[in-house]
Design a protein around this motif. Structure first.
Motif, short mmCIF file in Angstrom:
data_model
loop_
_atom_site.label_atom_id
_atom_site.label_comp_id
_atom_site.label_asym_id
_atom_site.label_seq_id
_atom_site.Cartn_x
_atom_site.Cartn_y
_atom_site.Cartn_z
N LEU A 135 54.05 52.88 45.95
CA LEU A 135 54.39 51.55 46.45
C LEU A 135 53.86 51.35 47.87
N ASN A 190 58.44 44.83 49.14
CA ASN A 190 59.87 44.56 48.99
C ASN A 190 60.50 45.47 47.94
N THR A 191 59.74 45.79 46.90
CA THR A 191 60.25 46.74 45.92
C THR A 191 60.46 48.11 46.56
N GLY A 223 64.91 44.00 50.86
CA GLY A 223 64.00 43.91 49.73
C GLY A 223 64.40 42.82 48.75
N THR A 224 65.69 42.66 48.52
CA THR A 224 66.16 41.62 47.61
C THR A 224 65.85 40.23 48.16
N LEU A 247 62.12 39.52 47.75
CA LEU A 247 61.69 39.17 46.40
C LEU A 247 62.14 37.77 46.00
#
Length: 252
Positions: free
Chosen positions: A106, A147-148, A174-175, A178
């Motif tokens: 990632l 973000n993942t 991250g949430t 997204l």
């Protein structure tokens, strides 16, 4: 619980690189935006990538781009990508299984993505010659992968050595990133383009803040054996009084 990060000076250097990447990028963005000429640059309205446009003023993607220090921003994005990739490779121990490998993958996708944004501009010339595909795929790649990565790092933060607060913050960042990505893409594809710069930064900044949190958490959780040892406590045998020998083990 088995840690997934390395120890030693190399890992510490990796954490420093992860910390430096977003900080240098924010400085470059501030300097480049300050040098922006007419019309006034707005972080809410203007595309972030327009800061990297070089050459004469042009209208690209519905906005005027006039960034005299565009090359500074482009170089920074490439540098950020390199720092992120090298930092992740130095920090995470790929011998510990699928999890550190996933995090590094990632990080590599994010690093390559942000570097592509710096190499291929969002200009009319790159639209005409088809190179804009590298720019857009790089931008969207770093938005999704970055973000993942923040979420994966937060969920598995105990194996990285992050505090509970940093773990929760990473998941939240991250949430939010997204969710903002979905809103940003809807803003783009509907043609509404309302405050596009604001939504774009709502996707990007959580990634950058996540890198800072990860790096600071790594440095704070550095194993005790790699810190400077405390000075040894001097010990001195206390002599007994006249007529008595020293008392073995008596110290002060």
């Amino acid at each position: 619980m088995r840690p997934i990060v390395r120890s030693g000076a190399g890992a510490r250097l990796g954490a420093v690189l992860l910390f430096a990447g977003p900080l240098v990028s924010w400085v470059a963005e501030f300097v480049t935006a300050a040098a922006w000429q007419h019309p006034h640059y707005s972080p809410f309205h203007n595309w972030v990538s327009h800061l990297g446009l070089t050459g004469p003023s042009q209208v690209a993607f519905g906005q005027v781009g006039n960034s005299p220090l565009g090359a500074v921003m482009d170089i920074d994005w490439v540098l950020y990508g390199v720092l992120l990739i090298v930092g992740a490779l130095l920090v995470f121990d790929l011998r510990q299984g699928a999890l550190p490998i996933a995090i590094v993958v990632l990080a590599i996708l994010s690093g390559v993505g942000v570097a592509l944004v710096g190499i291929f501009q969002g200009s009319n010339a790159d639209v005409a010659n088809g190179l804009i595909a590298f720019h857009t795929s790089g931008a969207q790649g770093v938005m999704l992968a970055g973000n993942t990565m923040a979420i994966v790092v937060g969920v598995n933060g105990a194996r990285i050595g992050l505090s509970r607060g940093r773990r929760v913050a990473s998941i939240v960042l991250g949430t939010v990133g997204l969710v903002a990505f979905a809103v940003f893409m809807a803003d783009v594809f509907t043609g509404w383009a309302w405050n596009i710069g604001m939504f774009e930064r709502a996707v990007i900044y959580p990634i950058m803040i996540g890198h800072v949190l990860l790096a600071r958490g790594l440095l704070a959780a550095w194993p005790a054996e790699h810190r400077r040892p405390a000075d040894p406590v001097s010990r001195r045998i206390v002599g007994a009084g006249p007529g008595r020998g020293p008392r073995p083990g008596a110290v002060r």
